[in-house]
Motif scaffolding. Sequence first.
Motif, PDB file in Angstrom:
ATOM      1  N   UNK A 131       0.862  -1.113   0.138  1.00  0.00           N
ATOM      2  CA  UNK A 131      -0.161   0.196   0.042  1.00  0.00           C
ATOM      3  C   UNK A 131       0.851   1.369  -0.013  1.00  0.00           C
ATOM      4  N   UNK A 132       1.852   1.252   0.900  1.00  0.00           N
ATOM      5  CA  UNK A 132       2.579   2.634   0.954  1.00  0.00           C
ATOM      6  C   UNK A 132       3.453   2.766  -0.286  1.00  0.00           C
ATOM      7  N   UNK A 133       4.054   1.878  -0.875  1.00  0.00           N
ATOM      8  CA  UNK A 133       4.783   1.790  -2.148  1.00  0.00           C
ATOM      9  C   UNK A 133       4.058   2.132  -3.314  1.00  0.00           C
ATOM     10  N   UNK A 134       3.033   1.057  -3.534  1.00  0.00           N
ATOM     11  CA  UNK A 134       2.283   1.104  -4.742  1.00  0.00           C
ATOM     12  C   UNK A 134       1.177   2.271  -4.857  1.00  0.00           C
ATOM     13  N   UNK A 135       0.523   2.403  -3.757  1.00  0.00           N
ATOM     14  CA  UNK A 135      -0.608   3.659  -3.757  1.00  0.00           C
ATOM     15  C   UNK A 135      -0.322   4.560  -3.086  1.00  0.00           C
ATOM     16  N   UNK A 157       9.159  -8.037   1.550  1.00  0.00           N
ATOM     17  CA  UNK A 157       7.682  -8.125   1.738  1.00  0.00           C
ATOM     18  C   UNK A 157       6.724  -7.768   0.551  1.00  0.00           C
ATOM     19  N   UNK A 158       7.500  -6.593  -0.250  1.00  0.00           N
ATOM     20  CA  UNK A 158       6.761  -6.389  -1.604  1.00  0.00           C
ATOM     21  C   UNK A 158       6.653  -7.576  -2.685  1.00  0.00           C
ATOM     22  N   UNK A 159       7.955  -8.146  -2.397  1.00  0.00           N
ATOM     23  CA  UNK A 159       8.061  -9.269  -3.441  1.00  0.00           C
ATOM     24  C   UNK A 159       7.164 -10.132  -3.360  1.00  0.00           C
ATOM     25  N   UNK A 160       7.187 -10.483  -1.860  1.00  0.00           N
ATOM     26  CA  UNK A 160       6.170 -11.706  -1.522  1.00  0.00           C
ATOM     27  C   UNK A 160       4.551 -11.570  -1.613  1.00  0.00           C
ATOM     28  N   UNK A 161       4.268 -10.259  -1.413  1.00  0.00           N
ATOM     29  CA  UNK A 161       3.012  -9.782  -1.453  1.00  0.00           C
ATOM     30  C   UNK A 161       2.686  -9.902  -3.012  1.00  0.00           C
TER      31      UNK A 161
END
Lengths: 173, 149
Positions: A131-135, A157-161
């Motif tokens: 959410x923080x990085x994408x949105x 965490x982003x990669x796993x998500x």
Amino acid sequence: MQAVCVGSRSAYQRLVKRHLKSISHYAYRLLGNQKDTQDITQEVFLRLWINAQKWDSEKSKLTTWLHRIAHNLCIDYLRKHTRIQTQDSFDDEAAHSPANNDESTEETNDKTKLLREALSALPENQRSALSLCHYQGFSNKEAAAIMNISVKALESAIARAKRSLREKLTINS
Amino acid sequence: MTLEKFTRIIDLHGTETARWTKTLRGECESFVANNVEARMLLNQQWQVEESMAKLEVPSFPGLETRVLNQSLPERNRSFIEEVMNWLIPEESFGKQAWRSAMATCIPLVFGIVLGNYFSFGIGIEDDGFQYWDDELTMLSLTDYTETNF
């Protein structure tokens, strides 16, 4: 912000108007329901008023500091409440979301619903990182500071998500 | 380039080639062109990103009013902050500009009062007035009675 430190309510109102949207959107993406989002957003700005003097402009930007407050409040909330409740709320509100009310295709609605489910099933740290990085448009460094983790942990965490979302959407579609 | 490495790049930077690391961009592009699995992965990730872009957050119509109208506790301020806020108020400065003017007059008033009581070593030269008590004594000793010769 200095004016808020000395108790200026008009300065506080200006800050609320400037940051309300991003804070409420971030809280919603973590919590997944409108009622709790509103409660948390209100609490964030109350804390801004009370702890204004604790903000250090050299350490972080105001928006980063506010997102950090929101993040901590959301995580506390999620830990106190059952996960099932949040997931149910996500599903309930998905039916009322603008995407579903538009004259968009059924396929798009299905995909959106699937994505909502997949997002709500993610662990909090992955959902928050995404959410923080994408949105919210934060850099990895800023997002890591908000979440109080290292940049490497955030990237992981982003990669796993993303992998998890991709797998779930691919399987379901 | 391996599929695992490419997957890692996609997970980190997404499907936009412009976001990929410059040094690996060319290698990635040729890998996608020659590998079916890589193309499938790219397509899947593109679909995820497309869905994510369409995911909207509902509006919160009454939230701004609610936040603005919430009762805020009075903050305990230091004496200096209180004085500064009194002198230079944050709100409606135009109406309360007199405070600054009044505060500017304080040293002037203080100076007048102080100067009225203390000479600070500055002597007033006034010949004849300084020894007026001696003058009176001398006058009292002088015999002014008129004598008839």
